[in-house]
Scaffold this motif. Structure first.
Motif, PDB file in Angstrom:
ATOM      1  N   CYS A  61      -5.909  -6.383  -5.332  1.00 54.68           N
ATOM      2  CA  CYS A  61      -5.779  -7.678  -4.632  1.00 54.68           C
ATOM      3  C   CYS A  61      -5.268  -8.721  -5.627  1.00 54.68           C
ATOM      4  CB  CYS A  61      -7.127  -8.101  -4.049  1.00 54.68           C
ATOM      5  SG  CYS A  61      -7.080  -9.720  -3.256  1.00 54.68           S
ATOM      6  N   SER A  62      -4.269  -9.460  -5.228  1.00 53.42           N
ATOM      7  CA  SER A  62      -3.665 -10.471  -6.115  1.00 53.42           C
ATOM      8  C   SER A  62      -4.595 -11.653  -6.374  1.00 53.42           C
ATOM      9  CB  SER A  62      -2.359 -10.984  -5.499  1.00 53.42           C
ATOM     10  OG  SER A  62      -1.443  -9.931  -5.370  1.00 53.42           O
ATOM     11  N   ILE A  63      -5.722 -11.738  -5.621  1.00 56.45           N
ATOM     12  CA  ILE A  63      -6.647 -12.875  -5.807  1.00 56.45           C
ATOM     13  C   ILE A  63      -7.857 -12.448  -6.626  1.00 56.45           C
ATOM     14  CG2 ILE A  63      -8.190 -14.476  -4.623  1.00 56.45           C
ATOM     15  CD1 ILE A  63      -6.209 -14.631  -2.369  1.00 56.45           C
ATOM     16  N   CYS A  64      -8.533 -11.412  -6.143  1.00 53.41           N
ATOM     17  CA  CYS A  64      -9.770 -11.020  -6.833  1.00 53.41           C
ATOM     18  C   CYS A  64      -9.547  -9.893  -7.845  1.00 53.41           C
ATOM     19  CB  CYS A  64     -10.821 -10.607  -5.817  1.00 53.41           C
ATOM     20  SG  CYS A  64     -10.390  -9.151  -4.851  1.00 53.41           S
ATOM     21  N   ALA A  65      -8.310  -9.294  -7.872  1.00 53.24           N
ATOM     22  CA  ALA A  65      -7.968  -8.215  -8.808  1.00 53.24           C
ATOM     23  C   ALA A  65      -8.800  -6.964  -8.594  1.00 53.24           C
ATOM     24  CB  ALA A  65      -8.088  -8.700 -10.241  1.00 53.24           C
ATOM     25  N   SER A  66      -9.434  -6.849  -7.434  1.00 49.44           N
ATOM     26  CA  SER A  66     -10.185  -5.626  -7.098  1.00 49.44           C
ATOM     27  C   SER A  66      -9.270  -4.681  -6.341  1.00 49.44           C
ATOM     28  CB  SER A  66     -11.399  -5.979  -6.241  1.00 49.44           C
ATOM     29  OG  SER A  66     -12.239  -6.872  -6.948  1.00 49.44           O
ATOM     30  N   ALA A  67      -9.695  -3.409  -6.278  1.00 47.04           N
ATOM     31  CA  ALA A  67      -8.880  -2.393  -5.583  1.00 47.04           C
ATOM     32  C   ALA A  67      -8.746  -2.783  -4.123  1.00 47.04           C
ATOM     33  CB  ALA A  67      -9.525  -1.025  -5.707  1.00 47.04           C
ATOM     34  N   LEU A  68      -7.551  -2.593  -3.634  1.00 41.68           N
ATOM     35  CA  LEU A  68      -7.278  -2.954  -2.253  1.00 41.68           C
ATOM     36  C   LEU A  68      -8.009  -2.021  -1.298  1.00 41.68           C
ATOM     37  CD1 LEU A  68      -3.456  -3.814  -2.158  1.00 41.68           C
ATOM     38  CD2 LEU A  68      -5.376  -5.329  -1.671  1.00 41.68           C
ATOM     39  N   GLU A  69      -8.515  -2.582  -0.271  1.00 40.99           N
ATOM     40  CA  GLU A  69      -9.182  -1.827   0.779  1.00 40.99           C
ATOM     41  C   GLU A  69      -8.698  -2.382   2.115  1.00 40.99           C
ATOM     42  OE1 GLU A  69     -13.322  -2.360   0.242  1.00 40.99           O
ATOM     43  OE2 GLU A  69     -13.431  -1.209  -1.648  1.00 40.99           O
ATOM     44  N   LEU A  70      -8.640  -1.473   3.052  1.00 39.19           N
ATOM     45  CA  LEU A  70      -8.247  -1.930   4.377  1.00 39.19           C
ATOM     46  C   LEU A  70      -9.389  -2.728   4.996  1.00 39.19           C
ATOM     47  CD1 LEU A  70      -6.460   1.275   5.732  1.00 39.19           C
ATOM     48  CD2 LEU A  70      -5.433  -0.811   4.830  1.00 39.19           C
ATOM     49  N   PRO A  71      -9.121  -3.743   5.808  1.00 36.45           N
ATOM     50  CA  PRO A  71      -7.760  -4.232   6.121  1.00 36.45           C
ATOM     51  C   PRO A  71      -7.222  -5.105   4.987  1.00 36.45           C
ATOM     52  CG  PRO A  71      -9.374  -5.578   7.268  1.00 36.45           C
ATOM     53  CD  PRO A  71     -10.155  -4.480   6.564  1.00 36.45           C
ATOM     54  N   SER A  72      -5.894  -5.078   4.814  1.00 38.01           N
ATOM     55  CA  SER A  72      -5.240  -5.836   3.750  1.00 38.01           C
ATOM     56  C   SER A  72      -4.013  -6.524   4.321  1.00 38.01           C
ATOM     57  CB  SER A  72      -4.875  -4.929   2.584  1.00 38.01           C
ATOM     58  OG  SER A  72      -4.008  -3.897   3.018  1.00 38.01           O
ATOM     59  N   VAL A  73      -3.519  -7.515   3.571  1.00 33.69           N
ATOM     60  CA  VAL A  73      -2.362  -8.306   3.993  1.00 33.69           C
ATOM     61  C   VAL A  73      -1.312  -8.208   2.899  1.00 33.69           C
ATOM     62  CG1 VAL A  73      -1.530 -10.601   4.629  1.00 33.69           C
ATOM     63  CG2 VAL A  73      -3.843  -9.910   5.243  1.00 33.69           C
ATOM     64  N   HIS A  74      -0.047  -7.881   3.310  1.00 33.02           N
ATOM     65  CA  HIS A  74       1.058  -7.729   2.358  1.00 33.02           C
ATOM     66  C   HIS A  74       2.163  -8.713   2.692  1.00 33.02           C
ATOM     67  CE1 HIS A  74      -0.772  -3.927   0.992  1.00 33.02           C
ATOM     68  NE2 HIS A  74      -1.033  -3.716   2.289  1.00 33.02           N
ATOM     69  N   PHE A  75       2.838  -9.217   1.658  1.00 34.99           N
ATOM     70  CA  PHE A  75       3.971 -10.129   1.820  1.00 34.99           C
ATOM     71  C   PHE A  75       5.199  -9.520   1.160  1.00 34.99           C
ATOM     72  CE2 PHE A  75       0.454 -12.940   2.571  1.00 34.99           C
ATOM     73  CZ  PHE A  75       0.933 -13.849   3.519  1.00 34.99           C
ATOM     74  N   LEU A  76       6.401  -9.943   1.641  1.00 36.78           N
ATOM     75  CA  LEU A  76       7.652  -9.418   1.109  1.00 36.78           C
ATOM     76  C   LEU A  76       7.860  -9.775  -0.349  1.00 36.78           C
ATOM     77  CD1 LEU A  76      10.082 -10.079   4.099  1.00 36.78           C
ATOM     78  CD2 LEU A  76       9.099  -7.903   3.377  1.00 36.78           C
ATOM     79  N   CYS A  77       7.139 -10.768  -0.774  1.00 34.24           N
ATOM     80  CA  CYS A  77       7.293 -11.134  -2.192  1.00 34.24           C
ATOM     81  C   CYS A  77       6.626 -10.138  -3.113  1.00 34.24           C
ATOM     82  CB  CYS A  77       6.727 -12.521  -2.434  1.00 34.24           C
ATOM     83  SG  CYS A  77       4.977 -12.662  -2.051  1.00 34.24           S
ATOM     84  N   GLY A  78       5.831  -9.187  -2.531  1.00 30.67           N
ATOM     85  CA  GLY A  78       5.215  -8.145  -3.339  1.00 30.67           C
ATOM     86  C   GLY A  78       3.750  -8.362  -3.592  1.00 30.67           C
ATOM     87  N   HIS A  79       3.155  -9.430  -3.123  1.00 27.17           N
ATOM     88  CA  HIS A  79       1.736  -9.682  -3.322  1.00 27.17           C
ATOM     89  C   HIS A  79       0.952  -9.129  -2.147  1.00 27.17           C
ATOM     90  CE1 HIS A  79       3.501 -13.034  -5.819  1.00 27.17           C
ATOM     91  NE2 HIS A  79       2.683 -12.407  -6.699  1.00 27.17           N
ATOM     92  N   SER A  80      -0.247  -8.561  -2.473  1.00 25.65           N
ATOM     93  CA  SER A  80      -1.123  -7.994  -1.447  1.00 25.65           C
ATOM     94  C   SER A  80      -2.513  -8.585  -1.638  1.00 25.65           C
ATOM     95  CB  SER A  80      -1.168  -6.461  -1.551  1.00 25.65           C
ATOM     96  OG  SER A  80       0.127  -5.911  -1.365  1.00 25.65           O
ATOM     97  N   PHE A  81      -3.284  -8.642  -0.525  1.00 29.25           N
ATOM     98  CA  PHE A  81      -4.597  -9.298  -0.580  1.00 29.25           C
ATOM     99  C   PHE A  81      -5.555  -8.596   0.352  1.00 29.25           C
ATOM    100  CE2 PHE A  81      -1.196 -12.415  -0.967  1.00 29.25           C
ATOM    101  CZ  PHE A  81      -1.498 -13.065  -2.163  1.00 29.25           C
TER     102      PHE A  81
END
Length: 929
Positions: A810-830
């Motif tokens: 996650c680009s905010i908390c730097a923890s491993a991504l887990e569903l549900p997640s949000v992705h942007f075309l700029c390459g950042h995921s949350f």
């Protein structure tokens, strides 16, 4: 003793015979006839009262309707009608012999149609019957006195109308018949006068023992005494055959020599009425003065004792009595007739006196008749006119003086304007002023009289009155005295009555005492001192410059009058505006400088005019001074004053003063303070101070870049060898990039001495810099092209190829991504919960949002600045490199018609995606940069 023969005779009474009233048929006009046998008379309460020998009492009212009643059986011998009460007291006989009865009648009450008799008692002194000679009653009804032929006087004290409330006693016993009695009331003190044929006594009735005092050793006959009214102080009048005497209760008063055998004496309204035997007949001395033969003629004289004249004199046949009623005198004669004497009015009497020129007597008469002040004034005027026409000017002016306040002064003044009568006019005007009735013209005239008479003592006495006694117009007096040359008197008046302007005018214009005038101003209150210094300051400065300057210093700093002691309650001193007194020093520059310097030292907030004048004065002194040391000192003083900071608001005025006096240092200082750098340089250019020109450019070139360009143009126009200065200027122009090289060449082309070698180094250096700049620009262009190509490829990939999201954290908390997640075309995921917690919009990446907003703000700013034509023109004009300004505006898109698409309608999904791609492309471009 007053001589009777010296008294003037007048006819102040009109004599008429009383006639019968007209009957119903209009008949009448016959003389009125009295009842026969009248023995006694009296008057009062609107009636003439008679007693006859038949015992009847008669009443005659004004209507002449006689009425009577039987009072006694035999005869009536005495009557006394009270004036303030309707009480009649009578004495008569009811039987033969000596048995007189006293009866008191109440005329307001009736008993069977007759007046009510309230009291009857015999009139007998002791046990010896004797004849009653006289009767009197006190008006308060508490005293009644009866005189007898044997010399006795019986006094009844108490209510005389009742037996039970009165007490009768013998007051006086003597051997001579009593011929007259009279009560005198003065305040609470009552006296009884008793006169006999041989003496006169008075008794004080206000004490228990009735104190007796003998007043004289001669008396008078019956009916020859009377009591005067208050005009003669209630004196007792006794008429002897040779003189008439007046008595007070305790002493004898004046005496009048009225000769002749007196028969009747009365007092009427200030007049003494005497009936005496005519001198042409042989007089007889009898006890009863009225027992004369019918054929005897009698003289009635009416005397005015106050004014000493005979108001009326006439001969009658056998007068019975004289009565006063209804405002007139009624003379009863033995033939039954009544003669009325009607007094003339005051004006008629005065006119009679005027016709005989008896003005003094007219004045006395008017006063005794209480004539008003206007009437008296008219008498004084006529008297004055009479004396004036006779040539008695001294006497006339005395009468005219008595008219002051009533008679118009001009009436008198016109008569005495002749120079020979000036002393009379002076006396009149003096009195006019003493009574505070003079106006300014009268004061002028009086002072002119004093000056023409050269009467300095009177003049000083007139003007040196105390403040509370001033009875003239002071300002008028000052004018007249000044005009007549009496300067000391005029100054005295002006100072005493605080006419400051007149005091100073006389001191300065007439006496020329400048020092005294200046000291006087110093004693005045602030406002008056200020105004007088403005008016007379120039004159005083011309004659006493030092003292005047000191007074002005005091007036403009902390003024207090020189006479004040400055006690604890002293008010704070006032200050005048020093700038207003500068014109006073018109021809006294030395004193002006001292005054201005004093003001700037003690009062830093002096008006600006003070500093301006001081600067001008110092510059004048500096310009005209020949001594170098003094000139240097004056130079420093002027420059110090300029640097005091007092000329910021009047910069132009100070600059003009310095330029007028060619004060170079001052001019340059003011140019510098006013940021007039070009003027500084032009000043040095005019004086061909090349180094100074360069210094000015170095000092102020950063604030005003055009100085270097002007300096280059200046040196370029010089035909002298200025290569050194041109090189220095070119070096600075090159460093600051102030001018295009072509313009430099064109500027120097006007100088015939400037060769190519002068600008060789400048041109070479300039060309080298431009070459380096071109290389840098080519490199930058190449970089931008490569970057553009790369971005286009990325856009194509986004359009044609799928986007793979490979982020594992996650680009905010730097923890491993887990569903549900949000992705942007700029390459950042949350994480979805992280995105919801930090995002402000569902369509924007929280991480890229700050940078995206900066880009959007830049785009909006460019959009807003597209049409800023005026700003563009200003920057283009002021910039050293116009091309860079144009390039900057090209870069902002000012010259392109750019349409920025942010949001589209909801139905066009493809275009929406394209808009999102463009937005991402912009953001990406920003990151790459």
């Amino acid at each position: 003793m007053a001589a009777y023969l010296q008294w003037r005779r007048f006819v102040f009474f009109d004599r008429e015979t009383v006639k019968e009233p007209a009957g119903p048929d209009g008949a009448g006009g016959a003389p009125f006839a009295l009842p026969p046998g009248i023995a006694v008379c009296d008057s009062g309460r609107g009636n003439l009262v008679f007693g006859d020998m038949e015992g009847q009492i008669w009443f005659l009212p004004r209507s002449l309707q006689l009425s009577s009643f039987q009072a006694y059986k035999l005869r009536v011998t005495h009557l006394y009608q009270l004036k303030q009460h309707s009480i009649l007291v009578s004495i008569g006989e009811d039987e033969e012999g000596i048995n007189p009865l006293v009866k008191v009648w109440n005329l307001e009450k009736r008993d069977g149609g007759n007046p009510l008799c309230t009291r009857i008692f015999p009139a007998i002194p002791g046990n010896k019957p004797t004849v009653v000679s006289c009767l009197t009653v006190h008006e308060n009804l508490n005293f009644m006195a009866i005189g007898f032929a044997d010399g006795s006087v019986v006094l009844t004290k108490g209510d005389i109308t009742r037996d039970r409330h009165s007490k009768t006693q013998i007051l006086h016993e003597g051997s001579y018949p009593v011929t007259g009695l009279a009560f005198r009331q003065s305040g609470k003190t009552a006296h009884l006068f008793v006169v006999t044929t041989e003496n006169i006594q008075s008794y004080m009735l206000s004490v228990k023992d009735y104190t007796r005092l003998e007043l004289d050793t001669h008396g008078c006959g019956l009916r020859c005494s009377a009591l005067s009214d208050p005009s003669q102080d209630l004196q007792f009048i006794v008429a002897g055959n040779e003189c008439v005497y007046l008595y007070q209760p305790d002493e004898r008063g004046p005496c009048f020599a009225f000769e002749g055998q007196k028969l009747i004496v009365h007092w009427y309204r200030g007049y003494l009425i005497i009936v005496s035997k005519d001198r042409k007949t042989s007089p007889k001395s009898e006890f009863a003065g009225n027992e004369a033969q019918n054929s005897d003629k009698q003289v009635l004289n009416i005397y005015d004792l106050c004014n000493k004249f005979i108001a009326y004199s006439s001969i009658f046949d056998d007068i019975v009595d004289v009565l006063a009623e209804w405002g007139s005198l009624y003379v009863l004669t033995r033939d039954g007739k009544i003669h009325v004497l009607q007094e003339k009015d005051t004006q008629t009497k005065l006119e009679m006196l005027f016709r005989k020129n008896l003005f003094e007597m007219a004045i006395n008469l008017a006063k005794s008749h209480h004539l008003d002040s206007d009437g008296l004034s008219e008498i004084f005027r006529q008297y004055g006119d009479h004396l004036y026409n006779k040539g008695n000017h001294d006497g006339a002016i005395q009468q005219y003086i008595r008219t002051i306040g009533k008679l118009e002064p001009s009436y008198v003044i016109r008569k005495f304007l002749d120079a020979q009568r000036i002393h009379n006019l002076t006396a009149y005007l003096q009195t006019l002023h003493l009574q505070s009735l003079a106006n300014a013209d009268h004061t002028t005239l009086l002072l002119n009289c004093y000056t023409k008479l050269k009467d300095s003592s009177k003049l000083e006495e007139f003007i040196k009155t105390s403040e509370s006694e001033v009875r003239f117009d002071v300002e008028t007096a000052i004018k007249v005295l000044r005009q007549a040359g009496y300067y000391s008197h005029a100054v005295y008046l002006a100072e005493k009555h605080m006419h400051h302007e007149w005091y100073l005018k006389i001191q300065l214009e007439d006496i020329k005492n400048y020092q005294e005038a200046l000291c006087y101003i110093g004693k005045l209150p602030f406002d008056q001192a200020e105004s007088n210094m403005k008016r007379y300051g120039k004159t005083l400065m011309h004659h006493v410059p030092n003292e005047t300057t000191e007074l002005l210093k005091n007036l403009c700093t902390d003024y207090r009058p020189s006479g004040d002691n400055g006690g604890p309650g002293m008010l704070e001193g006032k200050k005048a505006n020093s700038e207003e007194f500068i014109p006073v020093f018109a021809n006294n520059s030395r004193e002006l400088k001292a005054f201005l310097e004093h003001m700037t030292e003690v009062q830093a907030d002096s008006p600006q005019g003070v500093y301006d004048t001081l600067l001008e004065l110092r510059l004048q002194n500096w310009a005209h001074e020949q001594d170098e040391q003094i000139k240097e000192k004056l130079h420093n003083e002027a420059l110090t004053l300029l640097k005091s900071g007092r000329f910021k608001t009047v910069f132009d005025k100070a600059l003009v003063l310095c330029q007028m006096h060619n004060f170079k240092d001052g001019v340059l200082y003011l140019y510098e303070q006013g940021k007039l750098f070009q003027q500084i340089m032009h000043y040095h250019m005019q004086n061909e101070q090349y180094k100074k020109v360069i210094e000015v450019c170095e000092l102020y070139g950063d604030q005003e870049a055009c100085l270097w360009e002007q300096a280059l143009g200046y040196f370029a126009r010089k035909e002298e060898d200025c290569k050194e200065y041109i090189a220095a200027v070119l070096k600075h122009i090159e460093n600051k990039n102030l001018m295009p090289p072509l313009l430099v060449v064109q500027t120097l082309a006007h100088n015939s001495t400037a060769t190519l070698s002068v600008i060789k180094d400048y041109l070479v250096s300039k060309l080298q810099k431009q070459s380096r700049q071109i290389e840098q620009d080519d490199q930058r262009i190449q970089k931008y092209r490569e970057e553009t190509t790369r971005i286009r490829q990325e856009i194509e990939e986004l359009k044609a190829s799928p986007k793979i999201f490979q982020k594992t954290k996650c680009s905010i908390c730097a923890s491993a991504l887990e569903l549900p997640s949000v992705h942007f075309l700029c390459g950042h995921s949350f994480h979805q919960h992280c995105f919801e917690s930090y995002s402000e919009s569902d369509s924007e990446c929280p991480t890229c949002m700050p940078e995206n907003r900066k880009v959007m703000d830049m785009i909006r700013a460019q959009e807003q600045k597209r049409d800023l034509h005026d700003q563009f023109q200003h920057q283009l004009k002021c910039s050293n490199d116009g091309f860079s300004v144009v390039a900057d505006y090209f870069g902002r898109g000012v010259f392109n018609k750019l349409t920025l698409i942010t949001d589209l309608p909801s139905g066009k999904a493809a275009t929406t995606i394209e808009a999102g791609l463009q937005r991402e492309l912009l953001i990406h471009t920003k990151h790459s940069a």
